[in-house]
Design an enzyme around this catalytic site. Structure first.
Site, PDB file in Angstrom:
ATOM      1  N   LYS A 184     -48.508  27.589  -9.639  1.00 17.77           N
ATOM      2  CA  LYS A 184     -49.265  28.110  -8.482  1.00 17.77           C
ATOM      3  C   LYS A 184     -48.132  28.176  -7.455  1.00 17.77           C
ATOM      4  CE  LYS A 184     -50.471  25.494  -4.933  1.00 17.77           C
ATOM      5  NZ  LYS A 184     -50.269  26.467  -3.985  1.00 17.77           N
ATOM      6  N   GLY A 237     -40.594  21.439  -3.842  1.00 15.19           N
ATOM      7  CA  GLY A 237     -41.745  21.076  -2.578  1.00 15.19           C
ATOM      8  C   GLY A 237     -40.934  19.928  -1.826  1.00 15.19           C
ATOM      9  N   SER A 238     -41.843  19.462  -0.843  1.00 10.34           N
ATOM     10  CA  SER A 238     -41.485  18.206   0.047  1.00 10.34           C
ATOM     11  C   SER A 238     -41.530  17.040  -0.547  1.00 10.34           C
ATOM     12  CB  SER A 238     -42.363  18.304   0.935  1.00 10.34           C
ATOM     13  OG  SER A 238     -43.646  17.967   0.945  1.00 10.34           O
ATOM     14  N   THR A 239     -40.974  15.912  -0.256  1.00  9.97           N
ATOM     15  CA  THR A 239     -40.936  14.923  -0.810  1.00  9.97           C
ATOM     16  C   THR A 239     -42.284  14.133  -0.672  1.00  9.97           C
ATOM     17  OG1 THR A 239     -38.720  14.301  -0.404  1.00  9.97           O
ATOM     18  CG2 THR A 239     -39.882  12.383  -0.592  1.00  9.97           C
ATOM     19  N   THR A 241     -45.248  15.501  -0.696  1.00 15.17           N
ATOM     20  CA  THR A 241     -46.101  16.081  -1.775  1.00 15.17           C
ATOM     21  C   THR A 241     -45.652  15.935  -3.111  1.00 15.17           C
ATOM     22  OG1 THR A 241     -46.389  18.036  -0.258  1.00 15.17           O
ATOM     23  CG2 THR A 241     -47.164  18.435  -2.384  1.00 15.17           C
ATOM     24  N   GLY A 242     -44.391  15.705  -3.365  1.00 17.04           N
ATOM     25  CA  GLY A 242     -43.770  15.332  -4.712  1.00 17.04           C
ATOM     26  C   GLY A 242     -44.336  13.786  -5.447  1.00 17.04           C
ATOM     27  N   GLU A 260     -38.219  18.634  -7.440  1.00 15.48           N
ATOM     28  CA  GLU A 260     -37.209  18.965  -6.679  1.00 15.48           C
ATOM     29  C   GLU A 260     -37.633  18.974  -5.074  1.00 15.48           C
ATOM     30  OE1 GLU A 260     -34.167  19.653  -7.543  1.00 15.48           O
ATOM     31  OE2 GLU A 260     -34.472  20.102  -9.510  1.00 15.48           O
ATOM     32  N   CYS A 295     -33.772  24.066   1.068  1.00 13.95           N
ATOM     33  CA  CYS A 295     -33.733  22.591   0.817  1.00 13.95           C
ATOM     34  C   CYS A 295     -32.191  22.122   0.705  1.00 13.95           C
ATOM     35  CB  CYS A 295     -34.039  22.336  -0.717  1.00 13.95           C
ATOM     36  SG  CYS A 295     -33.354  23.312  -1.878  1.00 13.95           S
ATOM     37  N   GLU A 393     -36.037  15.794   7.727  1.00 14.36           N
ATOM     38  CA  GLU A 393     -35.362  17.343   7.386  1.00 14.36           C
ATOM     39  C   GLU A 393     -36.308  18.288   8.286  1.00 14.36           C
ATOM     40  OE1 GLU A 393     -37.537  18.546   3.767  1.00 14.36           O
ATOM     41  OE2 GLU A 393     -35.715  19.723   2.958  1.00 14.36           O
TER      42      GLU A 393
HETATM   43  P1  NAD Z   1     -44.828  21.415   0.266  1.00 18.09           P
HETATM   44  O1  NAD Z   1     -44.396  20.151  -0.389  1.00 18.09           O
HETATM   45  O2  NAD Z   1     -45.746  21.450   1.508  1.00 18.09           O
HETATM   46  O3  NAD Z   1     -45.488  22.454  -0.685  1.00 18.09           O
HETATM   47  C1  NAD Z   1     -45.122  23.110  -1.931  1.00 18.09           C
HETATM   48  C2  NAD Z   1     -46.303  23.281  -3.025  1.00 18.09           C
HETATM   49  O4  NAD Z   1     -47.073  22.313  -3.198  1.00 18.09           O
HETATM   50  C3  NAD Z   1     -47.139  24.369  -2.329  1.00 18.09           C
HETATM   51  O5  NAD Z   1     -47.273  25.156  -3.432  1.00 18.09           O
HETATM   52  C4  NAD Z   1     -48.312  23.694  -2.246  1.00 18.09           C
HETATM   53  O6  NAD Z   1     -49.342  24.240  -2.183  1.00 18.09           O
HETATM   54  C5  NAD Z   1     -48.410  22.687  -3.071  1.00 18.09           C
HETATM   55  N1  NAD Z   1     -49.025  21.242  -2.831  1.00 18.09           N
HETATM   56  C6  NAD Z   1     -49.117  20.788  -1.648  1.00 18.09           C
HETATM   57  N2  NAD Z   1     -50.072  19.666  -1.808  1.00 18.09           N
HETATM   58  C7  NAD Z   1     -50.224  19.456  -3.126  1.00 18.09           C
HETATM   59  C8  NAD Z   1     -50.978  18.493  -3.821  1.00 18.09           C
HETATM   60  N3  NAD Z   1     -51.663  17.535  -3.296  1.00 18.09           N
HETATM   61  N4  NAD Z   1     -51.201  18.745  -5.254  1.00 18.09           N
HETATM   62  C9  NAD Z   1     -50.540  19.638  -5.757  1.00 18.09           C
HETATM   63  N5  NAD Z   1     -49.891  20.843  -5.147  1.00 18.09           N
HETATM   64  C10 NAD Z   1     -49.681  20.665  -3.892  1.00 18.09           C
HETATM   65  O7  NAD Z   1     -43.511  22.139   0.490  1.00 18.09           O
HETATM   66  P2  NAD Z   1     -43.028  23.528   1.245  1.00 18.09           P
HETATM   67  O8  NAD Z   1     -43.247  23.222   2.759  1.00 18.09           O
HETATM   68  O9  NAD Z   1     -43.801  24.814   0.530  1.00 18.09           O
HETATM   69  O10 NAD Z   1     -41.470  23.651   0.976  1.00 18.09           O
HETATM   70  C11 NAD Z   1     -40.446  23.104   1.682  1.00 18.09           C
HETATM   71  C12 NAD Z   1     -40.122  21.737   1.059  1.00 18.09           C
HETATM   72  O11 NAD Z   1     -39.510  22.145  -0.353  1.00 18.09           O
HETATM   73  C13 NAD Z   1     -38.781  21.271   1.814  1.00 18.09           C
HETATM   74  O12 NAD Z   1     -38.879  20.019   1.754  1.00 18.09           O
HETATM   75  C14 NAD Z   1     -37.674  21.678   0.862  1.00 18.09           C
HETATM   76  O13 NAD Z   1     -36.695  20.945   1.085  1.00 18.09           O
HETATM   77  C15 NAD Z   1     -38.231  21.602  -0.404  1.00 18.09           C
HETATM   78  N6  NAD Z   1     -37.440  22.276  -1.482  1.00 18.09           N
HETATM   79  C16 NAD Z   1     -36.645  21.683  -2.273  1.00 18.09           C
HETATM   80  C17 NAD Z   1     -36.002  22.388  -3.342  1.00 18.09           C
HETATM   81  C18 NAD Z   1     -34.715  21.754  -4.067  1.00 18.09           C
HETATM   82  O14 NAD Z   1     -34.335  22.210  -5.126  1.00 18.09           O
HETATM   83  N7  NAD Z   1     -35.015  20.213  -4.109  1.00 18.09           N
HETATM   84  C19 NAD Z   1     -35.849  23.891  -3.167  1.00 18.09           C
HETATM   85  C20 NAD Z   1     -36.570  24.568  -2.441  1.00 18.09           C
HETATM   86  C21 NAD Z   1     -37.554  23.648  -1.374  1.00 18.09           C
END
Ligand code: NAD
Length: 494
Positions: A184, A237-239, A241-242, A260, A295, A393
């Protein structure tokens, strides 16, 4: 020019499953905005839970019933090689799709992202037959084998900042190991991933081994993570959401997760750095590349006081040369911010930082007169270690500056309470560099350079709240396999 560009780049219309791009009967649609212009350029279906079920069940059946997991690993590798070839052949279209939908400038996608994903696919193809289990030291009438098997269906959730690269990080190791994968992508940048899956299918991947489901995080993403036929989840993605994803996987599994996450990475510059101009260029690029939406952005400059003034002058000179613009113009050297909402968040943190006593040395606001949101590269000189710009961040082209007078102070300032993704050390003193490598609590350290390279053997991932597990490298491949313990008993005497 703009219309022509869009007309020549048809946008995939839906999810990718059963070897086709298609939509569900009950999907509702959301507008997708071009970050360069701020205009709506497409509509994206939001998969309902039923749609997620249908797509995951198709992948589950394909992983069990096709020969993908059982065919000779070298035969799997051939499909991945062919996928890389098709990406190469279709790079113009793929790059345009990426540039329209994301903050990635077209010339950078062609020069970096496309060669990077091609190379990633080939790297994991090469690993497909270079692993194995082992024979355990068991009793003499037993043969104990530990064999490695794919998980089944891996669920992947990706962010918007490098859509193609992030999708490839997830798909290539999962597929090389014999899994099926359902990705997704971010709702802000959905379409290039759909085309990537189509090219994998065209390369000979059995139907439904690589599916893409489009939708929002809360609805579609959550349904994907929670699906009982998803045996492993990999997320970038973000911490915040992770953490939600990990909780969901614990409650509905438990199932393993690779995360990540975010970062707030320091770049530590000592006065003995070999070439001040070259180092300044490295630091400047590491915070303005993709407008800081990376990131591992080197977002905190920690610099020895004696060289602070000339160094800042060099940074300012570079920042002022950057030219904002739509991603498909070759003159664009500063990317748009992904959305107005994200740009406002950057502005809000900068404003709060200034109110808390930071000094703005350049930038600090958005550029006027553009359809999309463009944030001026910003330097914030900060004394107070509790300042918001040091803690959060920002994910924009905002570099904080702190100075130090002793090596101990440099390492102390580098530490971040929450994040531990990456760090850069710039010094010609090997002893000092080694002390730094030992001291810094981060997942990647770059010495006299900054950022990832095409050396895919080097894994990437964070310490602390920057993540769990690794992408890229042998570790990423192995994370897509689970171990089965087999004990065979036989009669020693006839
Ligand atoms: P985000 O966490 O907002 O969204 C990432 C993904 O998660 C999207 O596809 C979103 O639709 C999905 N999502 C959101 N809520 C969810 C839930 N409850 N359940 C399942 N999926 C959900 O992040 P973003 O704004 O898209 O990306 C930016 C972030 O990603 C920054 O914090 C950046 O540091 C991080 N990032 C980390 C790395 C790494 O390698 N560590 C690489 C790229 C980006």
């Amino acid at each position: 020019m703009e219309e022509q560009y869009l007309e020549n780049t048809p946008i995939p219309k839906g999810h990718f499953y059963h070897g086709e791009c298609q939509t569900g009967d009950h999907d509702v649609y959301m507008d997708v905005i071009c970050p360069s212009t701020g205009a709506v350029y497409a509509k994206m279906p939001i998969a309902t839970k039923e749609m997620v079920n249908l797509i995951v069940e198709a992948s589950y059946a394909a992983q069990r019933n096709s020969d993908w997991a059982t065919r000779a690993p070298r035969e799997r590798a051939k499909v991945l090689y062919q996928w890389a070839t098709l990406i190469e052949q279709n790079q113009t279209y793929l790059a345009r799709l990426e540039a329209i939908g994301s903050s990635r400038p077209l010339h950078e996608v062609l020069a970096w992202d496309i060669p990077y994903i091609i190379d990633t696919a080939r790297f994991f193809a090469e690993l497909a037959d270079k692993h194995g289990g082992y024979i355990g030291a068991t009793q003499s009438n037993h043969l104990g084998m530990v064999i490695r098997e794919p998980y089944g269906v891996v669920g992947a959730i990706t962010p918007w900042n490098f859509p193609l690269s992030m999708a490839m990080w997830k798909a290539a190791p999962a597929l090389a190991a014999g899994n099926a994968i359902v990705i997704k992508p971010s709702e802000l940048t959905p379409f290039s991933t759909v085309y990537l899956a189509k090219l994998a299918f065209d390369a000979g991947l059995p139907s439904d081994i690589f599916n893409v489901v489009l939708g929002s995080g809360r609805e579609t993403g959550a349904a994907l993570c929670e699906h009982p036929q998803i045996n492993k989840v990999t997320f970038t993605g973000s911490t915040q959401t992770g953490s939600s994803i990990m909780s969901a996987c614990a409650l509905t599994g438990p199932k393993p997760v690779t995360l990540e996450l975010g970062g707030k990475s320091p770049q530590i510059v000592f006065a003995d750095t070999k070439d001040l101009e070259r180092t300044a260029l490295t630091i400047a690029k590491a915070i303005t590349g993709n407008a800081g939406q990376v990131c591992v952005s080197g977002s905190r400059l920690i610099i020895e006081k004696s060289i602070e003034s000339p160094f800042i002058a060099l940074l300012k000179k570079y920042f002022e040369q950057l030219s904002p613009g739509v991603t498909w113009h070759s003159s664009t050297t500063l990317s748009p911010i992904i959305s107005q909402q994200q740009a406002q968040r950057i502005q809000s943190i900068v404003d709060q930082s200034l109110a808390q006593g930071a000094e703005c040395l350049c930038g600090g606001t958005m550029f006027e007169g553009f359809g999309g949101a463009y944030f001026a590269p910003t330097l914030l000189k900060i004394q107070d270690e509790q300042n918001i710009a040091l803690e959060q961040e920002i994910f924009g082209p905002v570099l904080t500056i702190q100075s130090f007078e002793s090596e101990d102070e440099a390492w102390r300032l580098s530490r971040h309470e929450v994040y531990g993704l990456a760090a850069g050390i710039h010094s010609a003193n090997l002893d000092r560099v080694m002390r730094g490598i030992r001291t810094l609590e981060v997942g990647s350290v770059w010495v006299n350079r900054y950022g990832r390279s095409f050396d895919h053997i080097m894994p990437t991932g964070g310490y602390k709240k920057s993540g769990i597990g690794k992408d890229i490298g042998v570790e990423a491949f192995e994370a897509n396999l689970r171990s089965k313990s087999v004990l065979l008993e036989f009669e020693e005497k006839i």
